[in-house]
Design a protein around this motif. Structure first.
Motif, PDB file in Angstrom:
ATOM      1  N   MET A  41       0.860  -1.170   0.000  1.00 35.07           N
ATOM      2  CA  MET A  41       0.000   0.000   0.000  1.00 35.07           C
ATOM      3  C   MET A  41       0.907   1.235   0.000  1.00 35.07           C
ATOM      4  O   MET A  41       1.837   1.316   0.788  1.00 35.07           O
ATOM      5  CB  MET A  41      -0.880  -0.027   1.240  1.00 35.07           C
ATOM      6  CG  MET A  41      -1.905   1.049   1.308  1.00 35.07           C
ATOM      7  SD  MET A  41      -3.220   0.930   0.097  1.00 35.07           S
ATOM      8  CE  MET A  41      -4.121  -0.477   0.655  1.00 35.07           C
ATOM      9  N   THR A  42       0.614   2.138  -0.913  1.00 39.35           N
ATOM     10  CA  THR A  42       1.429   3.350  -0.992  1.00 39.35           C
ATOM     11  C   THR A  42       0.850   4.435  -0.082  1.00 39.35           C
ATOM     12  O   THR A  42      -0.269   4.313   0.418  1.00 39.35           O
ATOM     13  CB  THR A  42       1.481   3.900  -2.429  1.00 39.35           C
ATOM     14  OG1 THR A  42       0.206   4.419  -2.778  1.00 39.35           O
ATOM     15  CG2 THR A  42       1.920   2.832  -3.416  1.00 39.35           C
ATOM     16  N   GLU A  43       1.609   5.493   0.080  1.00 39.37           N
ATOM     17  CA  GLU A  43       1.130   6.614   0.899  1.00 39.37           C
ATOM     18  C   GLU A  43      -0.089   7.281   0.277  1.00 39.37           C
ATOM     19  O   GLU A  43      -0.815   8.017   0.939  1.00 39.37           O
ATOM     20  CB  GLU A  43       2.245   7.621   1.134  1.00 39.37           C
ATOM     21  CG  GLU A  43       2.707   8.302  -0.115  1.00 39.37           C
ATOM     22  CD  GLU A  43       3.883   9.235   0.092  1.00 39.37           C
ATOM     23  OE1 GLU A  43       4.305   9.841  -0.872  1.00 39.37           O
ATOM     24  OE2 GLU A  43       4.370   9.356   1.221  1.00 39.37           O
ATOM     25  N   LEU A  44      -0.343   7.034  -1.004  1.00 41.02           N
ATOM     26  CA  LEU A  44      -1.534   7.561  -1.679  1.00 41.02           C
ATOM     27  C   LEU A  44      -2.709   6.592  -1.591  1.00 41.02           C
ATOM     28  O   LEU A  44      -3.694   6.723  -2.304  1.00 41.02           O
ATOM     29  CB  LEU A  44      -1.222   7.871  -3.144  1.00 41.02           C
ATOM     30  CG  LEU A  44      -0.139   8.923  -3.383  1.00 41.02           C
ATOM     31  CD1 LEU A  44       0.168   9.045  -4.865  1.00 41.02           C
ATOM     32  CD2 LEU A  44      -0.544  10.253  -2.783  1.00 41.02           C
ATOM     33  N   ASN A  45      -2.578   5.577  -0.721  1.00 42.09           N
ATOM     34  CA  ASN A  45      -3.616   4.576  -0.488  1.00 42.09           C
ATOM     35  C   ASN A  45      -3.890   3.729  -1.733  1.00 42.09           C
ATOM     36  O   ASN A  45      -5.005   3.301  -1.970  1.00 42.09           O
ATOM     37  CB  ASN A  45      -4.900   5.236   0.024  1.00 42.09           C
ATOM     38  CG  ASN A  45      -5.698   4.306   0.900  1.00 42.09           C
ATOM     39  OD1 ASN A  45      -5.136   3.408   1.528  1.00 42.09           O
ATOM     40  ND2 ASN A  45      -6.996   4.498   0.958  1.00 42.09           N
ATOM     41  N   GLU A  46      -2.853   3.495  -2.536  1.00 42.10           N
ATOM     42  CA  GLU A  46      -2.960   2.668  -3.731  1.00 42.10           C
ATOM     43  C   GLU A  46      -2.396   1.285  -3.436  1.00 42.10           C
ATOM     44  O   GLU A  46      -1.266   1.144  -2.980  1.00 42.10           O
ATOM     45  CB  GLU A  46      -2.171   3.304  -4.877  1.00 42.10           C
ATOM     46  CG  GLU A  46      -2.216   2.505  -6.154  1.00 42.10           C
ATOM     47  CD  GLU A  46      -1.343   3.098  -7.252  1.00 42.10           C
ATOM     48  OE1 GLU A  46      -1.505   2.657  -8.388  1.00 42.10           O
ATOM     49  OE2 GLU A  46      -0.516   3.975  -6.977  1.00 42.10           O
ATOM     50  N   PHE A 101       1.616  -7.672  -6.288  1.00 42.94           N
ATOM     51  CA  PHE A 101       2.781  -8.025  -7.086  1.00 42.94           C
ATOM     52  C   PHE A 101       3.197  -9.469  -6.844  1.00 42.94           C
ATOM     53  O   PHE A 101       2.861 -10.061  -5.832  1.00 42.94           O
ATOM     54  CB  PHE A 101       3.953  -7.074  -6.805  1.00 42.94           C
ATOM     55  CG  PHE A 101       4.458  -7.105  -5.385  1.00 42.94           C
ATOM     56  CD1 PHE A 101       5.511  -7.945  -5.025  1.00 42.94           C
ATOM     57  CD2 PHE A 101       3.907  -6.299  -4.415  1.00 42.94           C
ATOM     58  CE1 PHE A 101       5.984  -7.974  -3.729  1.00 42.94           C
ATOM     59  CE2 PHE A 101       4.373  -6.320  -3.113  1.00 42.94           C
ATOM     60  CZ  PHE A 101       5.414  -7.160  -2.768  1.00 42.94           C
ATOM     61  N   VAL A 102       3.919 -10.016  -7.813  1.00 48.43           N
ATOM     62  CA  VAL A 102       4.391 -11.400  -7.717  1.00 48.43           C
ATOM     63  C   VAL A 102       5.899 -11.469  -7.546  1.00 48.43           C
ATOM     64  O   VAL A 102       6.432 -12.514  -7.199  1.00 48.43           O
ATOM     65  CB  VAL A 102       3.957 -12.240  -8.941  1.00 48.43           C
ATOM     66  CG1 VAL A 102       2.452 -12.401  -8.970  1.00 48.43           C
ATOM     67  CG2 VAL A 102       4.475 -11.652 -10.229  1.00 48.43           C
ATOM     68  N   GLY A 103       6.586 -10.386  -7.792  1.00 51.21           N
ATOM     69  CA  GLY A 103       8.029 -10.359  -7.631  1.00 51.21           C
ATOM     70  C   GLY A 103       8.514  -8.936  -7.490  1.00 51.21           C
ATOM     71  O   GLY A 103       7.798  -7.986  -7.810  1.00 51.21           O
ATOM     72  N   ILE A 109       3.520  -3.371   3.467  1.00 48.06           N
ATOM     73  CA  ILE A 109       3.484  -4.454   2.491  1.00 48.06           C
ATOM     74  C   ILE A 109       2.796  -5.645   3.135  1.00 48.06           C
ATOM     75  O   ILE A 109       3.161  -6.055   4.235  1.00 48.06           O
ATOM     76  CB  ILE A 109       4.907  -4.859   2.051  1.00 48.06           C
ATOM     77  CG1 ILE A 109       5.604  -3.681   1.372  1.00 48.06           C
ATOM     78  CG2 ILE A 109       4.868  -6.069   1.116  1.00 48.06           C
ATOM     79  CD1 ILE A 109       7.062  -3.933   1.056  1.00 48.06           C
ATOM     80  N   LYS A 110       1.785  -6.181   2.473  1.00 46.56           N
ATOM     81  CA  LYS A 110       1.132  -7.416   2.909  1.00 46.56           C
ATOM     82  C   LYS A 110       1.771  -8.568   2.152  1.00 46.56           C
ATOM     83  O   LYS A 110       1.938  -8.497   0.933  1.00 46.56           O
ATOM     84  CB  LYS A 110      -0.355  -7.408   2.593  1.00 46.56           C
ATOM     85  CG  LYS A 110      -1.166  -6.481   3.426  1.00 46.56           C
ATOM     86  CD  LYS A 110      -2.621  -6.679   3.044  1.00 46.56           C
ATOM     87  CE  LYS A 110      -3.528  -5.702   3.696  1.00 46.56           C
ATOM     88  NZ  LYS A 110      -4.924  -5.966   3.328  1.00 46.56           N
ATOM     89  N   ILE A 111       2.108  -9.639   2.864  1.00 45.77           N
ATOM     90  CA  ILE A 111       2.717 -10.800   2.234  1.00 45.77           C
ATOM     91  C   ILE A 111       1.772 -11.972   2.436  1.00 45.77           C
ATOM     92  O   ILE A 111       1.505 -12.380   3.565  1.00 45.77           O
ATOM     93  CB  ILE A 111       4.098 -11.089   2.842  1.00 45.77           C
ATOM     94  CG1 ILE A 111       4.991  -9.864   2.646  1.00 45.77           C
ATOM     95  CG2 ILE A 111       4.701 -12.340   2.223  1.00 45.77           C
ATOM     96  CD1 ILE A 111       6.314  -9.935   3.348  1.00 45.77           C
ATOM     97  N   THR A 112       1.260 -12.514   1.331  1.00 44.11           N
ATOM     98  CA  THR A 112       0.281 -13.599   1.425  1.00 44.11           C
ATOM     99  C   THR A 112       0.919 -14.976   1.325  1.00 44.11           C
ATOM    100  O   THR A 112       0.281 -15.968   1.644  1.00 44.11           O
ATOM    101  CB  THR A 112      -0.786 -13.460   0.319  1.00 44.11           C
ATOM    102  OG1 THR A 112      -0.141 -13.480  -0.954  1.00 44.11           O
ATOM    103  CG2 THR A 112      -1.556 -12.162   0.484  1.00 44.11           C
ATOM    104  N   ALA A 113       2.160 -15.042   0.892  1.00 41.92           N
ATOM    105  CA  ALA A 113       2.860 -16.329   0.789  1.00 41.92           C
ATOM    106  C   ALA A 113       3.654 -16.581   2.070  1.00 41.92           C
ATOM    107  O   ALA A 113       3.993 -15.652   2.804  1.00 41.92           O
ATOM    108  CB  ALA A 113       3.807 -16.308  -0.397  1.00 41.92           C
TER     109      ALA A 113
END
Length: 68
Positions: A1-6, A10-12, A45-49
């Motif tokens: 998540m960016t500071e602009l709430n975006e 991503f995969v890599g 950063i969210k990490i789902t793996a």
């Protein structure tokens, strides 16, 4: 998540001292598969793996995570 709430799924990624380049699985609305993001613009950063603890220590993190 960016500071602009975006959110940018991503995969890599690759990085240097100031920037992170993330690669998407599929293109975004304008056809981009990669984004270059300054570290100062990343909120979290969210990490789902599952990531092995060794990877975090290589990034300089200290401490330990519980085994799950």
């Amino acid at each position: 998540m960016t500071e602009l709430n975006e959110s940018i799924p991503f995969v890599g990624f690759v990085y240097d001292d100031n920037l992170m380049v993330v690669q998407r699985q599929t293109p975004d609305a304008i056809g981009a598969r990669q984004a270059i993001i300054p570290f100062r613009s990343i909120s979290y950063i969210k990490i789902t793996a599952i990531v092995l603890p060794k990877a975090y220590t290589e990034f300089g993190f200290k401490g330990s995570l519980p085994k799950v």
